[in-house]
Motif scaffolding. Sequence first.
Motif, PDB file in Angstrom:
ATOM      1  N   LEU A 108     -18.261  18.576  91.912  1.00 15.14           N
ATOM      2  CA  LEU A 108     -18.763  18.279  90.568  1.00 15.14           C
ATOM      3  C   LEU A 108     -17.716  18.734  89.564  1.00 15.14           C
ATOM      4  N   ILE A 109     -17.164  17.804  88.815  1.00 16.83           N
ATOM      5  CA  ILE A 109     -16.097  18.112  87.857  1.00 16.83           C
ATOM      6  C   ILE A 109     -16.675  17.989  86.448  1.00 16.83           C
ATOM      7  N   CYS A 158     -18.624  13.740  91.496  1.00 10.39           N
ATOM      8  CA  CYS A 158     -19.345  13.424  90.267  1.00 10.39           C
ATOM      9  C   CYS A 158     -18.602  14.019  89.083  1.00 10.39           C
ATOM     10  N   PHE A 159     -18.350  13.202  88.084  1.00  6.51           N
ATOM     11  CA  PHE A 159     -17.728  13.653  86.843  1.00  6.51           C
ATOM     12  C   PHE A 159     -18.807  13.741  85.762  1.00  6.51           C
ATOM     13  N   ARG A 187     -12.678   5.473  86.840  1.00  6.13           N
ATOM     14  CA  ARG A 187     -13.198   4.425  87.718  1.00  6.13           C
ATOM     15  C   ARG A 187     -12.085   3.738  88.507  1.00  6.13           C
ATOM     16  N   SER A 188     -10.918   3.617  87.908  1.00 10.31           N
ATOM     17  CA  SER A 188      -9.813   2.956  88.603  1.00 10.31           C
ATOM     18  C   SER A 188      -9.347   3.761  89.806  1.00 10.31           C
ATOM     19  N   ARG A 189      -9.452   5.079  89.699  1.00 10.22           N
ATOM     20  CA  ARG A 189      -9.004   5.942  90.804  1.00 10.22           C
ATOM     21  C   ARG A 189     -10.156   6.343  91.706  1.00 10.22           C
ATOM     22  N   PHE A 190     -11.350   6.491  91.153  1.00  5.30           N
ATOM     23  CA  PHE A 190     -12.505   6.948  91.922  1.00  5.30           C
ATOM     24  C   PHE A 190     -13.650   5.932  91.781  1.00  5.30           C
ATOM     25  N   ILE A 239     -21.575  10.947  84.886  1.00  2.37           N
ATOM     26  CA  ILE A 239     -22.710  11.267  84.020  1.00  2.37           C
ATOM     27  C   ILE A 239     -22.176  11.552  82.620  1.00  2.37           C
ATOM     28  N   LEU A 240     -22.643  10.818  81.651  1.00  2.00           N
ATOM     29  CA  LEU A 240     -22.308  11.084  80.251  1.00  2.00           C
ATOM     30  C   LEU A 240     -23.428  11.909  79.625  1.00  2.00           C
TER      31      LEU A 240
END
Length: 398
Positions: free
Chosen positions: A177-178, A266-267, A306-309, A315-316
């Motif tokens: 979780l980042i 998860c970001f 999204r391009s990398r992961f 989650i915003l």
Amino acid sequence: MTVFKSSCCIPDLSVLKQYMRLMARSGNIVSTVYLGIRPDIADPESVQKLIASYPGSYFEIILAYPSAEYWRSLSEEEYISVLEAYNRFITAAPAIPNSHFYFMGAQEWLINNPGNYCDQWLVNESVAQSIMLHSDYLHEYFITEDNSSSFSLELTELTHEIRSASVAYPDLSDYNLIFLGDSVIGNCIDSTSIPGIAAAFTNAKVFNCGLGGFSAARNSKFSFTLPEIASALAEQNCSRIPEETQVYQGLSSYLALPVFPEEKTCFILYYGLNDYFNGYPVSSETDPYDPATYSGAIRTAVTILRSRFPDAQIILCTPNYISYYDHGTMQIGEGNYILEDYVDAVFSLSEELHTDILDTYRGFDVNRGNWMQYLPDQVHPNEAFRYLIGEKIISLIR
């Protein structure tokens, strides 16, 4: 203040009396005595007699705050006995002269978070410091005649709920979780932080990449932007981020991992308060990806992630409710923005970018009537509010 600190856990009042007699014989004046007392071991009558023996000293006493694990471990007979002992002490405390008694043992954010405890009775160093500040400095959780009955009721209700609850948190031990955010994320890095709560309940690996004063929109105070933080994650290179920042510490820890399980990554993005305080534009009419705007910077960062992961969850979080700037209704910047403009932007971005969303502005019922329970400095969530936010984030993890 010259301080004498005992280096052992004093087992009972008879040993404490020996300490007190030795200090009295030294000839040094003892102005204040700080004690932590377990009501299941000591009784209020004996403590009152001890205090009366030293009329020249003032006693600041914190009643012990055992963990939820302790309360769950008791048999029903033991539970009733310990609860009665606590309630006796809480009821008697306001009438004991020459003393202040404090009680935090009915605070869910404290006793229910396993990350706060080294064992069933002992909290970690950071939490211990917070408890001392809450008590002796801020005089919060001070037991008075007016609130003693409510303290007793809160303890009874909370411990009963803990013992009867069957809530199970997910095992996320193989998840990363980042957390990316401003001071709400970055200023607190201990077990009571939002990332710390998520880690304590799920065993997930959490990475705190928050930074006080940071905004989603480009900020002249900093040499890097939110899209550049996202690029550092995508490119696995944080050399452009200053090493002295919490962002760098979090990024470098994450990038040091040997494996990146995207589907279990998860970001969590938590920005907006500093964008509002600085009056940064919410969006641009000509460039939806303009990093100088709140929406543009978040849109760019999510696109890069999204391009990398592609399989990671995002989650915003909206900026949380504040009482500062007339409860966020004061118009700031050239666009005359209010805080809700940034909140609404997060909802639009979440729908557009197909992310999950956590509404910390409206979703926790913090308002003009109760904000003092949650926002000690009018802006930043306290331990209780952070606990609620952390729990909600856990429930959103897929």
